[in-house]
Every structure is written in structure tokens, then in C-alpha cells.
Design a protein around this motif. Sequence first.
Motif, mmCIF file in Angstrom:
data_model
loop_
_atom_site.group_PDB
_atom_site.id
_atom_site.type_symbol
_atom_site.label_atom_id
_atom_site.label_comp_id
_atom_site.label_asym_id
_atom_site.label_seq_id
_atom_site.Cartn_x
_atom_site.Cartn_y
_atom_site.Cartn_z
ATOM 1 N N PHE A 192 12.209 -19.383 -26.777
ATOM 2 C CA PHE A 192 11.596 -20.659 -26.402
ATOM 3 C C PHE A 192 10.086 -20.446 -26.311
ATOM 4 N N PRO A 193 9.292 -21.090 -27.198
ATOM 5 C CA PRO A 193 7.859 -20.787 -27.251
ATOM 6 C C PRO A 193 7.106 -21.182 -25.991
ATOM 7 N N TRP A 194 7.664 -22.120 -25.216
ATOM 8 C CA TRP A 194 6.978 -22.594 -24.001
ATOM 9 C C TRP A 194 7.320 -21.740 -22.776
ATOM 10 N N LEU A 195 8.197 -20.748 -22.943
ATOM 11 C CA LEU A 195 8.559 -19.852 -21.841
ATOM 12 C C LEU A 195 7.978 -18.462 -22.100
ATOM 13 N N ASN A 196 7.550 -17.792 -21.034
ATOM 14 C CA ASN A 196 7.045 -16.428 -21.212
ATOM 15 C C ASN A 196 8.219 -15.439 -21.306
ATOM 16 N N VAL A 197 7.882 -14.159 -21.423
ATOM 17 C CA VAL A 197 8.910 -13.131 -21.628
ATOM 18 C C VAL A 197 9.963 -13.168 -20.523
ATOM 19 N N ILE B 265 13.700 -5.749 -18.972
ATOM 20 C CA ILE B 265 12.315 -5.620 -19.454
ATOM 21 C C ILE B 265 11.968 -4.135 -19.586
ATOM 22 N N ALA B 266 12.378 -3.334 -18.594
ATOM 23 C CA ALA B 266 12.134 -1.885 -18.648
ATOM 24 C C ALA B 266 12.935 -1.251 -19.789
ATOM 25 N N GLN B 267 14.190 -1.673 -19.944
ATOM 26 C CA GLN B 267 15.063 -1.072 -20.956
ATOM 27 C C GLN B 267 14.540 -1.294 -22.369
ATOM 28 N N VAL B 268 13.986 -2.462 -22.639
ATOM 29 C CA VAL B 268 13.507 -2.750 -24.002
ATOM 30 C C VAL B 268 12.021 -2.441 -24.169
ATOM 31 N N GLY B 269 11.415 -1.803 -23.142
ATOM 32 C CA GLY B 269 10.041 -1.330 -23.274
ATOM 33 C C GLY B 269 8.984 -2.418 -23.243
ATOM 34 N N LEU B 270 9.162 -3.433 -22.390
ATOM 35 C CA LEU B 270 8.201 -4.542 -22.334
ATOM 36 C C LEU B 270 7.521 -4.685 -20.978
ATOM 37 N N ARG B 271 7.498 -3.622 -20.188
ATOM 38 C CA ARG B 271 6.767 -3.673 -18.910
ATOM 39 C C ARG B 271 5.297 -3.979 -19.187
ATOM 40 N N GLY B 272 4.748 -4.880 -18.414
ATOM 41 C CA GLY B 272 3.356 -5.276 -18.614
ATOM 42 C C GLY B 272 3.199 -6.510 -19.480
ATOM 43 N N PHE B 273 4.305 -6.946 -20.114
ATOM 44 C CA PHE B 273 4.254 -8.124 -20.993
ATOM 45 C C PHE B 273 5.049 -9.305 -20.423
ATOM 46 N N GLU B 274 5.436 -9.201 -19.138
ATOM 47 C CA GLU B 274 6.310 -10.215 -18.541
ATOM 48 C C GLU B 274 5.757 -11.631 -18.661
ATOM 49 N N ALA B 275 4.428 -11.784 -18.571
ATOM 50 C CA ALA B 275 3.811 -13.119 -18.562
ATOM 51 C C ALA B 275 3.351 -13.566 -19.956
ATOM 52 N N HIS B 276 3.574 -12.732 -20.983
ATOM 53 C CA HIS B 276 3.154 -13.101 -22.340
ATOM 54 C C HIS B 276 4.109 -14.137 -22.931
ATOM 55 N N PRO C 154 5.788 -15.945 -26.507
ATOM 56 C CA PRO C 154 6.213 -15.410 -27.804
ATOM 57 C C PRO C 154 5.101 -15.296 -28.848
ATOM 58 N N LYS C 155 4.213 -16.291 -28.914
ATOM 59 C CA LYS C 155 3.166 -16.265 -29.954
ATOM 60 C C LYS C 155 2.176 -15.123 -29.731
ATOM 61 N N GLN C 156 2.171 -14.525 -28.532
ATOM 62 C CA GLN C 156 1.277 -13.407 -28.225
ATOM 63 C C GLN C 156 1.926 -12.048 -28.537
ATOM 64 N N ARG D 133 12.806 -7.697 -29.168
ATOM 65 C CA ARG D 133 13.165 -6.991 -27.939
ATOM 66 C C ARG D 133 13.495 -7.998 -26.830
ATOM 67 N N VAL D 134 12.689 -9.068 -26.769
ATOM 68 C CA VAL D 134 12.934 -10.116 -25.769
ATOM 69 C C VAL D 134 14.292 -10.781 -26.044
#
Length: 259
Positions: free
Chosen positions: A90-95, A121-132, A134-136, A144-145
Motif C-alpha cells: 500500500f503506497p500510502w502506508l509506511n513499512v 522487520i529485524a528478520q528481513v533486515g529492514l531495521r531503520g526503515f520502519e517509517a519509509h 514504498p516509493k523510498q 522484503r516488506v
Amino acid sequence: MSRLSIRNVGKTFPGVQGGQPTQALQPVSLDVADNDFITVLGPSGCGKSTLLRLVAGLETPSTGDILLDGEPVTGPGADRGVVFQSYTLFPWLNVRQNICFGLREKGMPAKQQREISDRFIAQVGLRGFEAHFPKQLSGGMQQRVAIARALANDPKILLLDEPFGALDNQTRVLMQELLLGIWEQAQKTVLFVTHDIDEAIFMASRVVVFTARPGRIKTEVATDFPHPRPYTIKTSPEFMAIKARLTEEIRAEAIAADH
């Protein structure tokens, strides 16, 4: 009892504007055991994705039955996590919001949503990207998301339709290793559609090979490599022998499809 039981399932699509109907799938029977990782391999247009959509409940079989834990599949449900080639976020929702979508729909308390999403988030290696948003994110990160979102719902079975098909080769290989590592930990039941022979062998405990359309199961090949399974297994003589066999099987079907 098999976790997933596909019994004489066929699919014919009606013709467009009164034209001839298209048989996408001849009757297929397949049993998938609990914690099994099955890859479905075949030439383009052979009905692999149709079979996956039938199991997902997004299409209705023309013949046969699909049972999940003994219960008939009659439509989409939270007991099946689905990941497509296109990222379908969903492009309007963050990670974090994307990963929590199914949990929120279930009415789960926010604290529990956060704990579960943190884990994936930790398992798929996206720590630090929680608030990004999809377009970012790169394609690999978006996928991964999508995988984390599917797993967060704790489905009985994970259905993946060429999930790495749009990624560059290096990212694809890393994503294969990531998903296999998650499967080794979580022991989910997986049905994974691909047309990539190396991917099919590396990921699976069993490779199911489809004929050209209308698809049916041509053969099944067990891939009894140990786990954890390093990427270096791809250059082993055992791996190369299975690859040579499957290359011939798929080549014959591709030639048949052309005639």
C-alpha cells in the motif's frame, strides 16, 4: 494428513466475446506436507500461477477440490499468505504500517502489533526503515516488506508467485538466501512458483515440474540437500546433475509449446 491437498484441480477460462475457452490447467493432484517447501517449475504460460491463484482462493477451480488442513478452500483467507512478483504494497502506508495491515484488520492491540512487526522487520533486515514509504525503497526492499507482511499474519501456508522475478540477479540470489533462512527458522509450509531452474532447486525440498499449457505435473524431483543450505551448493556435482535433468525437462516443454 497433508497440510495442503490439491485433488484433480483443473481450470478452464471462458472465451472472450464468445471465442474458444482456454484450458489453463489440466487436472492436477498434489499433496504438500506440513513444513514442506515445494517449488513449481515450468515454461511461461503453463498454468503455474493459475494453480497458485486457485490455492490462494483468487480463482475458482473448474474441476476438483483444494483442501487446507482438511477444510475446502472457497475464497481468499488469512490462513494463506500470498506474495506476488509485483510488490503489492500500500503506497500510502509506511513499512511498519504495511507489515501490520493484517494484524490491524484482526483487531490486534497496538502493542502486540509493534512487537510482531519489530520481529519481522529485524528478520528481513529492514531495521531503520520502519517509517519509509514504498516509493523510498528499492525493489528488493519492497519485496522484503511484502514477505514480512505475509509472515506477520502467521499463515498456515505461504504462497509465492515468482516473488523475485523483477529483481536484478544479485539481489535475487540474496533474497533466495534470506527467504530460505527464514523458512529454516520458522518452518512454514511453502508453495513457490518460478521459471528459474537454479532458484527452484536451491529453495525446495521438492521440485514439481509442469508441462507446457495446458499444464499438468510432468515429474517431481526431491532435492535432499542439508540445511542450513549455503549458496555454494549451487556449484556442487549433485546440484548440477539435478539442474541438467530439469533443464532437459523444461527445454522439451518449451519446444512443445512452440509447436
